[in-house]
Design a protein around this motif. Structure first.
Motif, PDB file in Angstrom:
ATOM      1  N   ALA A 149      13.515  33.922  -4.489  1.00 36.91           N
ATOM      2  CA  ALA A 149      13.908  32.680  -3.815  1.00 36.91           C
ATOM      3  C   ALA A 149      13.914  31.505  -4.784  1.00 36.91           C
ATOM      4  O   ALA A 149      14.816  30.661  -4.757  1.00 36.91           O
ATOM      5  N   LEU A 150      12.917  31.435  -5.645  1.00 41.74           N
ATOM      6  CA  LEU A 150      12.867  30.367  -6.649  1.00 41.74           C
ATOM      7  C   LEU A 150      14.055  30.466  -7.602  1.00 41.74           C
ATOM      8  O   LEU A 150      14.704  29.463  -7.911  1.00 41.74           O
ATOM      9  N   PHE A 151      14.332  31.673  -8.062  1.00 39.04           N
ATOM     10  CA  PHE A 151      15.444  31.854  -8.989  1.00 39.04           C
ATOM     11  C   PHE A 151      16.775  31.511  -8.330  1.00 39.04           C
ATOM     12  O   PHE A 151      17.622  30.825  -8.915  1.00 39.04           O
ATOM     13  N   ALA A 152      16.969  31.973  -7.106  1.00 38.03           N
ATOM     14  CA  ALA A 152      18.224  31.688  -6.400  1.00 38.03           C
ATOM     15  C   ALA A 152      18.425  30.190  -6.222  1.00 38.03           C
ATOM     16  O   ALA A 152      19.537  29.673  -6.404  1.00 38.03           O
ATOM     17  N   ARG A 153      17.358  29.468  -5.891  1.00 39.64           N
ATOM     18  CA  ARG A 153      17.473  28.020  -5.733  1.00 39.64           C
ATOM     19  C   ARG A 153      17.820  27.365  -7.049  1.00 39.64           C
ATOM     20  O   ARG A 153      18.634  26.428  -7.112  1.00 39.64           O
ATOM     21  N   GLY A 154      17.220  27.864  -8.141  1.00 38.93           N
ATOM     22  CA  GLY A 154      17.486  27.282  -9.447  1.00 38.93           C
ATOM     23  C   GLY A 154      18.911  27.484  -9.914  1.00 38.93           C
ATOM     24  O   GLY A 154      19.550  26.546 -10.401  1.00 38.93           O
ATOM     25  N   VAL A 155      19.440  28.695  -9.770  1.00 40.78           N
ATOM     26  CA  VAL A 155      20.800  28.940 -10.243  1.00 40.78           C
ATOM     27  C   VAL A 155      21.833  28.286  -9.329  1.00 40.78           C
ATOM     28  O   VAL A 155      22.917  27.890  -9.779  1.00 40.78           O
ATOM     29  N   GLU A 156      21.514  28.181  -8.030  1.00 41.09           N
ATOM     30  CA  GLU A 156      22.424  27.481  -7.119  1.00 41.09           C
ATOM     31  C   GLU A 156      22.565  26.017  -7.540  1.00 41.09           C
ATOM     32  O   GLU A 156      23.670  25.467  -7.589  1.00 41.09           O
ATOM     33  N   GLU A 157      21.436  25.372  -7.850  1.00 39.98           N
ATOM     34  CA  GLU A 157      21.470  23.984  -8.307  1.00 39.98           C
ATOM     35  C   GLU A 157      22.181  23.867  -9.649  1.00 39.98           C
ATOM     36  O   GLU A 157      22.975  22.946  -9.867  1.00 39.98           O
ATOM     37  N   ALA A 158      21.903  24.806 -10.575  1.00 42.32           N
ATOM     38  CA  ALA A 158      22.532  24.763 -11.897  1.00 42.32           C
ATOM     39  C   ALA A 158      24.051  24.865 -11.766  1.00 42.32           C
ATOM     40  O   ALA A 158      24.793  24.156 -12.458  1.00 42.32           O
ATOM     41  N   ARG A 159      24.503  25.722 -10.889  1.00 38.30           N
ATOM     42  CA  ARG A 159      25.942  25.863 -10.689  1.00 38.30           C
ATOM     43  C   ARG A 159      26.541  24.565 -10.146  1.00 38.30           C
ATOM     44  O   ARG A 159      27.617  24.134 -10.582  1.00 38.30           O
ATOM     45  N   SER A 160      25.841  23.924  -9.201  1.00 36.04           N
ATOM     46  CA  SER A 160      26.356  22.683  -8.633  1.00 36.04           C
ATOM     47  C   SER A 160      26.383  21.559  -9.670  1.00 36.04           C
ATOM     48  O   SER A 160      27.159  20.608  -9.532  1.00 36.04           O
ATOM     49  N   MET A 161      25.554  21.670 -10.721  1.00 36.31           N
ATOM     50  CA  MET A 161      25.521  20.670 -11.781  1.00 36.31           C
ATOM     51  C   MET A 161      26.587  20.926 -12.849  1.00 36.31           C
ATOM     52  O   MET A 161      26.713  20.160 -13.797  1.00 36.31           O
ATOM     53  N   GLY A 162      27.337  22.032 -12.719  1.00 31.98           N
ATOM     54  CA  GLY A 162      28.423  22.313 -13.650  1.00 31.98           C
ATOM     55  C   GLY A 162      28.115  23.357 -14.693  1.00 31.98           C
ATOM     56  O   GLY A 162      28.979  23.658 -15.528  1.00 31.98           O
ATOM     57  N   PHE A 163      26.931  23.942 -14.667  1.00 34.98           N
ATOM     58  CA  PHE A 163      26.625  25.008 -15.618  1.00 34.98           C
ATOM     59  C   PHE A 163      27.351  26.280 -15.197  1.00 34.98           C
ATOM     60  O   PHE A 163      27.472  26.582 -14.008  1.00 34.98           O
ATOM     61  N   ARG A 164      27.811  27.046 -16.194  1.00 40.24           N
ATOM     62  CA  ARG A 164      28.581  28.252 -15.886  1.00 40.24           C
ATOM     63  C   ARG A 164      27.880  29.548 -16.286  1.00 40.24           C
ATOM     64  O   ARG A 164      28.365  30.639 -15.987  1.00 40.24           O
ATOM     65  N   ALA A 165      26.764  29.432 -16.986  1.00 41.59           N
ATOM     66  CA  ALA A 165      26.040  30.636 -17.406  1.00 41.59           C
ATOM     67  C   ALA A 165      24.554  30.329 -17.468  1.00 41.59           C
ATOM     68  O   ALA A 165      24.139  29.174 -17.592  1.00 41.59           O
ATOM     69  N   CYS A 166      23.752  31.372 -17.372  1.00 39.37           N
ATOM     70  CA  CYS A 166      22.299  31.244 -17.453  1.00 39.37           C
ATOM     71  C   CYS A 166      21.787  32.192 -18.528  1.00 39.37           C
ATOM     72  O   CYS A 166      22.233  33.348 -18.630  1.00 39.37           O
ATOM     73  N   VAL A 167      20.843  31.710 -19.337  1.00 39.47           N
ATOM     74  CA  VAL A 167      20.273  32.460 -20.456  1.00 39.47           C
ATOM     75  C   VAL A 167      18.776  32.626 -20.207  1.00 39.47           C
ATOM     76  O   VAL A 167      18.119  31.713 -19.707  1.00 39.47           O
TER      77      VAL A 167
END
Length: 335
Positions: free
Chosen positions: A273-291
């Motif tokens: 749940a924490l990870f999903a919330r983090g990547v959802e926010e990152a995507r909304s901020m314009g990030f396209r990939a996660c490392v």
């Protein structure tokens, strides 16, 4: 085959080999940055590497043609002590070259590294290059760290959260003390079997400043899971850094730097749940990939993060040379 010290005259050919290696790597993992497929960009990576202090290496020639190279960097720091590193831009072989050439290049490098008192050796190798990995394993290296990527083009959220589940929210400065209390859980987990990664008390001296900067960072995010006033876990996402010559990180990337859950509440989906919330926010901020990265011996991380969609990009392989070789000569004095 002839091994000679790497010089400026090898740069053009080495840049072409590195570009070809990255092209093959990106064919297996298209999310990798595309720019290093061009020889000019690969050359910039090599030049940035060669500008690092205490960097040098060897070129493998056959009939006057470059068929491989390896450039290593000696480091001195509080984590590794005296160590030697073969970074991702620092090596490549010509297509069709027997990966055994890597063992010859390493033998030449290691002789110099050990003479300089560096007994900890590391090599970053594309995870998709199985023949090269096997050659490094035969040179005495083991698999220590995984560097991985995942796309943010789509974000799958976990199943519906049942009633009474923890609340997920962004952390603020008022949460600093609770974060610092839990920060040590990661090092405690890492020092246990089968990871056995020492984390010295001195490493925590900067935690308060580090977490304060993260809480105040414009694009940094710390997400908390809490229930009945108790902090159960947190996850940290920060804009990725792209050092000169780095071949791993795509542009517009976010780094998942920390994920921790209290041991007594694991296996309840809190980390997901924490990870999903983090990547959802990152995507909304314009990030396209996660490392992210993890220790291969960390059983929890090595099973959880691939399930979160991460694909291995680079493996950090390591070898520890027996330090007694510095004084043991293999002969006894005459009686």
């Amino acid at each position: 085959m002839n091994l000679v010290p790497f010089t400026n005259e090898h740069l053009d050919a080495a840049s072409s080999l590195l570009a070809l290696r990255h092209r093959a790597h990106r064919a297996a993992l298209p999310l990798l940055p595309a720019a290093p497929e061009a020889s000019a960009e690969a050359r910039r990576s090599l030049e940035a590497l060669r500008q690092q202090p205490r960097t040098g290496g060897f070129a493998a020639l056959q009939n006057g043609q470059l068929i491989g190279f390896a450039l290593g960097t000696l480091r001195i720091d509080t984590t590794w002590g005296r160590s030697a590193w073969l970074l991702a831009p620092g090596h490549a072989l010509a297509p069709g070259t027997n990966p055994e050439v890597y063992r010859d290049l390493y033998a030449a490098l290691a002789k110099h590294w050990v003479r300089e008192g560096c007994f900890a050796h590391a090599a970053l190798v594309p995870a998709s290059d199985r023949p090269s990995l096997e050659a490094w394993y035969r040179a005495g290296f083991g698999h220590e760290q995984v560097h991985a990527l995942r796309s943010l083009d789509t974000v799958k959220l976990p199943p519906g959260v049942p009633d009474g589940a923890p609340r997920i929210r962004r952390a603020g400065m008022e949460d600093l003390d609770r974060l610092l209390e839990m920060a040590g859980f990661i090092s405690e987990h890492q020092r246990e079997s089968p990871v056995f990664a020492p984390y010295l008390p001195e490493f925590s001296e900067d935690w308060q400043q580090d977490y304060t900067e993260l809480l105040q960072g414009e694009a940094d995010r710390i997400w908390l899971a809490e229930q009945d006033g108790r902090l159960l876990g947190f996850a940290i996402f920060s804009p990725s850094q792209q050092p000169p010559g780095e071949l791993l990180t795509p542009s517009e990337s976010v780094t998942f730097t920390v994920g921790v859950t209290r041991e007594d509440v694991r296996c309840r989906g809190i980390g997901r749940a924490l990870f999903a919330r983090g990547v959802e926010e990152a995507r909304s901020m314009g990030f396209r990939a996660c490392v992210t990265d993890w220790r291969a011996t960390n059983l929890a991380a090595s099973r959880a993060w691939p399930r979160m969609g991460f694909s291995p990009a680079l493996y950090r392989l390591t070898r520890r040379v027996d330090e007694r070789v510095a004084w043991a000569r293999g002969s006894l004095p005459c009686p």
